[in-house]
Design a protein around this motif. Sequence first.
Motif, short mmCIF file in Angstrom:
data_model
loop_
_atom_site.label_atom_id
_atom_site.label_comp_id
_atom_site.label_asym_id
_atom_site.label_seq_id
_atom_site.Cartn_x
_atom_site.Cartn_y
_atom_site.Cartn_z
N ARG A 201 0.83 -1.20 0.00
CA ARG A 201 0.00 0.00 0.00
C ARG A 201 0.87 1.26 0.00
NH1 ARG A 201 -4.37 0.17 4.62
NH2 ARG A 201 -2.63 0.91 5.89
N LYS B 7 -2.64 6.60 1.25
CA LYS B 7 -2.50 7.08 2.62
C LYS B 7 -1.63 8.34 2.54
CE LYS B 7 -2.75 4.76 6.99
NZ LYS B 7 -4.19 4.74 7.22
N TYR C 40 -5.78 13.86 5.28
CA TYR C 40 -6.05 14.16 6.68
C TYR C 40 -6.28 15.64 6.88
CZ TYR C 40 -5.30 9.36 7.84
OH TYR C 40 -5.45 8.01 7.93
N GLU D 217 -16.60 5.98 4.87
CA GLU D 217 -15.61 5.75 5.93
C GLU D 217 -16.04 6.50 7.18
OE1 GLU D 217 -11.63 4.83 5.45
OE2 GLU D 217 -11.45 5.71 3.45
N THR E 115 -11.03 8.34 10.28
CA THR E 115 -9.89 7.79 9.53
C THR E 115 -9.94 6.26 9.57
OG1 THR E 115 -8.51 7.84 11.49
CG2 THR E 115 -8.47 9.79 10.08
N MET E 116 -11.15 5.72 9.65
CA MET E 116 -11.30 4.26 9.70
C MET E 116 -12.28 3.81 8.63
SD MET E 116 -11.74 3.86 13.82
CE MET E 116 -10.87 2.37 14.23
N ASN E 117 -12.18 2.56 8.24
CA ASN E 117 -13.23 1.96 7.42
C ASN E 117 -14.44 1.74 8.33
OD1 ASN E 117 -10.51 0.36 6.02
ND2 ASN E 117 -11.89 1.55 4.74
N LEU F 296 -10.07 3.99 1.47
CA LEU F 296 -8.78 3.36 1.71
C LEU F 296 -8.96 1.85 1.93
CD1 LEU F 296 -5.77 4.70 2.46
CD2 LEU F 296 -6.23 3.06 4.27
N GLY G 46 -8.22 -0.77 3.83
CA GLY G 46 -7.66 -1.00 5.16
C GLY G 46 -7.31 -2.47 5.41
N VAL G 47 -6.19 -2.69 6.07
CA VAL G 47 -5.77 -4.05 6.42
C VAL G 47 -6.72 -4.61 7.49
CG1 VAL G 47 -3.87 -5.47 7.30
CG2 VAL G 47 -3.37 -3.46 5.87
N THR G 48 -7.14 -3.76 8.43
CA THR G 48 -8.05 -4.22 9.47
C THR G 48 -9.39 -4.61 8.86
OG1 THR G 48 -6.99 -2.55 10.84
CG2 THR G 48 -8.93 -3.63 11.77
N ARG G 49 -9.91 -3.79 7.96
CA ARG G 49 -11.18 -4.08 7.29
C ARG G 49 -11.14 -5.44 6.63
NH1 ARG G 49 -12.39 -4.03 2.11
NH2 ARG G 49 -14.52 -3.66 1.39
N ALA H 207 -13.07 0.54 11.71
CA ALA H 207 -12.00 -0.46 11.77
C ALA H 207 -10.71 0.13 11.23
CB ALA H 207 -12.38 -1.69 10.95
N GLY H 208 -9.63 0.05 12.04
CA GLY H 208 -8.33 0.55 11.61
C GLY H 208 -7.26 0.06 12.58
N THR H 209 -6.01 0.16 12.19
CA THR H 209 -4.91 -0.38 12.98
C THR H 209 -4.82 0.19 14.40
OG1 THR H 209 -3.61 -0.86 11.03
CG2 THR H 209 -2.37 -0.57 13.06
#
Length: 356
Positions: free
Chosen positions: A97, A196, A201, A232, A235-237, A256, A258-261, A300-302
């Motif tokens: 990413r 990203k 932001y 979103e 700053t999270m999905n 974005l 997202g890896v968490t998503r 959902a986000g890191t």
Amino acid sequence: MKYDISNIKINKCQKSKIDTFDFEDLKFGAKFTDHMLICNYKDGQWQTAEILPYSPIQLEPSARVFHYGQAIFEGMKAYKDSNDDIWLFRPEENYERFNKSATRLAMPTLPKELFIDGLKTLLNVEREWVRKGMGNSLYIRPFMIATEGGVVASPSNEFLFCIILSPAKSYYSGKVKVQIAEHFSRAANGGIGAAKAAGNYSAQFYPTQLAQQAGYNQVIWTDSATHTKLEEAGTMNVFFRINDTLITAPTSERILDGVTRKSLIKLGEHLGYKFEVRHILVQEIIEAFEKGELKEIFGAGTAAVVNQIEGFEYGGKYYELPHLDDEKSYALQLKDALTKIQNKLADDPFEWTVKI
Ligand SMILES: *Cc1c(COP(=O)(O)O)cnc(C)c1O
């Protein structure tokens, strides 16, 4: 040409500040470890990487990053298991990413050896800063900025890649109240929403301030063309639970990846939860709310992994979600399952964790 990370220069600080560091009282992202990694890009290539004490960096006032916002970053975490081994969670996803973001911002991509092996080398120097135990982690912030001087609106030819590390504790920030965006957007088709990029932001700060002045914590972003599709949360999905189905928008130029998503979807399906990845309209959640079928909304986000939302404002009306007991919350069940894998306290069926 292959990048050789074994040349990396390591210049350690004289005295670690770890003994005076309070790991119990941690504000997210506020304090950093002893060292950082830096690497300059010039003359068309990445130079020798260096690990050195965390310290200010000097730049030309005319450096492109200050004027044109050529800046990207990543967010990931390292965990320590009970044997003192250190683990990363899906680091290749962040690496890929990062390079996608770099390409979109007209910046050079990084060789994998620099991003992944450079990070592993830095983490080995900072082993003590990764704490054991559920909820403890080391937040990793790789970033790249345009450093070439000159107030000319053209891409830089020189860049700085840097990795800094910040000890983190899982925090329960409490549920948040959100406002659904009816005017502002964080991203538009053809823009940089899927990268990203720092600029995404700064575009969010002002509308988020307005939401906060109105008594909300965050904004749920809608599609820029019609403001009817939910995209979103801050700053999270974002996921919406209608009855027993979890719905999230497909990733796009505005959302974005997202890896968490994607980890929650994959793990959740494996555990028997039902997911739908499709467009979801504001109207749909309002109708579901009115029928009593809208059970949960969460980001959902890191950083926080999962962030529960207690209610939302739309069209001047506030909709408060039902109060579920914690054990009935899909958000908390999924968060628990994912964080146990990340902390090496549960089986890792998809081999997501990588030992350094
Ligand atoms: C970083 C980010 C996310 C979450 O991505 P993760 O890989 O899960 O941390 C979601 N939305 C936006 C806008 C982001 O910048």
